[in-house]
Scaffold this motif. Structure first.
Motif, short mmCIF file in Angstrom:
data_model
loop_
_atom_site.label_atom_id
_atom_site.label_comp_id
_atom_site.label_asym_id
_atom_site.label_seq_id
_atom_site.Cartn_x
_atom_site.Cartn_y
_atom_site.Cartn_z
N MET A 28 27.21 -3.45 39.31
CA MET A 28 27.90 -3.82 40.53
C MET A 28 29.25 -3.12 40.62
O MET A 28 29.63 -2.67 41.69
N ARG A 29 29.94 -3.05 39.47
CA ARG A 29 31.24 -2.36 39.49
C ARG A 29 31.09 -0.88 39.77
O ARG A 29 31.99 -0.28 40.32
N LEU A 30 29.97 -0.29 39.39
CA LEU A 30 29.76 1.13 39.64
C LEU A 30 29.66 1.40 41.14
O LEU A 30 30.25 2.36 41.65
N ILE A 31 28.95 0.56 41.86
CA ILE A 31 28.86 0.71 43.32
C ILE A 31 30.23 0.51 43.94
O ILE A 31 30.62 1.24 44.85
N LEU A 32 30.97 -0.46 43.42
CA LEU A 32 32.32 -0.71 43.90
C LEU A 32 33.22 0.49 43.63
O LEU A 32 34.08 0.83 44.45
N ILE A 80 32.43 3.55 43.64
CA ILE A 80 32.14 4.64 44.58
C ILE A 80 32.60 4.29 45.99
O ILE A 80 33.18 5.11 46.69
N LEU A 81 32.38 3.05 46.40
CA LEU A 81 32.73 2.66 47.77
C LEU A 81 34.20 2.30 47.95
O LEU A 81 34.83 2.69 48.93
N LEU A 82 34.75 1.52 47.03
CA LEU A 82 36.16 1.10 47.08
C LEU A 82 36.80 1.33 45.71
O LEU A 82 36.97 0.38 44.93
N PRO A 83 37.13 2.57 45.40
CA PRO A 83 37.60 2.89 44.06
C PRO A 83 38.80 2.09 43.57
O PRO A 83 38.86 1.70 42.41
N PHE A 84 39.76 1.80 44.45
CA PHE A 84 40.96 1.13 43.99
C PHE A 84 40.70 -0.29 43.52
O PHE A 84 41.42 -0.80 42.65
N GLN A 105 43.31 7.35 47.76
CA GLN A 105 42.12 7.09 48.57
C GLN A 105 42.40 7.09 50.07
O GLN A 105 41.48 7.27 50.86
N ILE A 106 43.63 6.90 50.46
CA ILE A 106 43.97 6.82 51.88
C ILE A 106 43.57 8.10 52.62
O ILE A 106 43.11 8.04 53.75
N THR A 107 43.71 9.23 51.95
CA THR A 107 43.29 10.48 52.60
C THR A 107 41.79 10.66 52.38
O THR A 107 41.24 10.26 51.37
N LEU A 108 41.15 11.28 53.31
CA LEU A 108 39.70 11.51 53.21
C LEU A 108 39.39 12.47 52.07
O LEU A 108 38.42 12.30 51.35
N ILE A 109 40.23 13.47 51.88
CA ILE A 109 40.03 14.43 50.80
C ILE A 109 40.23 13.75 49.44
O ILE A 109 39.57 14.08 48.47
N GLY A 110 41.12 12.79 49.39
CA GLY A 110 41.42 12.10 48.13
C GLY A 110 40.38 11.07 47.72
O GLY A 110 40.42 10.55 46.61
N TRP A 111 39.45 10.76 48.62
CA TRP A 111 38.44 9.74 48.32
C TRP A 111 37.56 10.16 47.15
O TRP A 111 37.26 9.37 46.27
N ILE A 135 35.84 9.45 41.51
CA ILE A 135 35.57 10.01 40.18
C ILE A 135 36.47 9.35 39.14
O ILE A 135 36.03 9.00 38.04
N TRP A 136 37.74 9.19 39.47
CA TRP A 136 38.70 8.55 38.58
C TRP A 136 38.28 7.11 38.28
O TRP A 136 38.34 6.64 37.15
N ALA A 137 37.84 6.38 39.29
CA ALA A 137 37.43 4.99 39.11
C ALA A 137 36.18 4.89 38.24
O ALA A 137 36.09 4.02 37.37
N VAL A 138 35.21 5.77 38.44
CA VAL A 138 34.00 5.77 37.61
C VAL A 138 34.36 6.09 36.17
O VAL A 138 33.86 5.46 35.23
N TYR A 139 35.24 7.06 35.96
CA TYR A 139 35.68 7.42 34.61
C TYR A 139 36.41 6.25 33.93
O TYR A 139 36.15 5.93 32.77
#
Length: 63
Positions: free
Chosen positions: A1-5, A7-11, A30-36, A41-45
């Motif tokens: 569940m956290r993995l899906i989170l 990707i969708l809402l990294p913060f 994450q606020i910028t589209l390019i930064g998403w 990736i940072w959140a998954v790591y």
């Protein structure tokens, strides 16, 4: 569940693993589209490192 989170809402993942300062930084990224993508990736790591740390602590009997 956290993995899906992650990707969708990294913060949000950073708040669930007890790292609120990194969560705020990730939200700013994450606020910028390019930064998403880097934020996801940072959140998954970070989530994988959190899971690894929990497994190591359980192996040493320090849960």
């Amino acid at each position: 569940m956290r993995l899906i989170l992650a990707i969708l809402l990294p913060f949000v993942v950073f708040f669930t693993i007890g790292k609120p300062f990194q969560g705020i930084l990730c939200l700013i990224l994450q606020i910028t589209l390019i930064g998403w993508i880097p934020a996801a990736i940072w959140a998954v790591y970070a989530l994988s490192q959190y899971n690894t740390d929990k497994k190591i602590a359980a192996a040493h009997g320090r849960e």
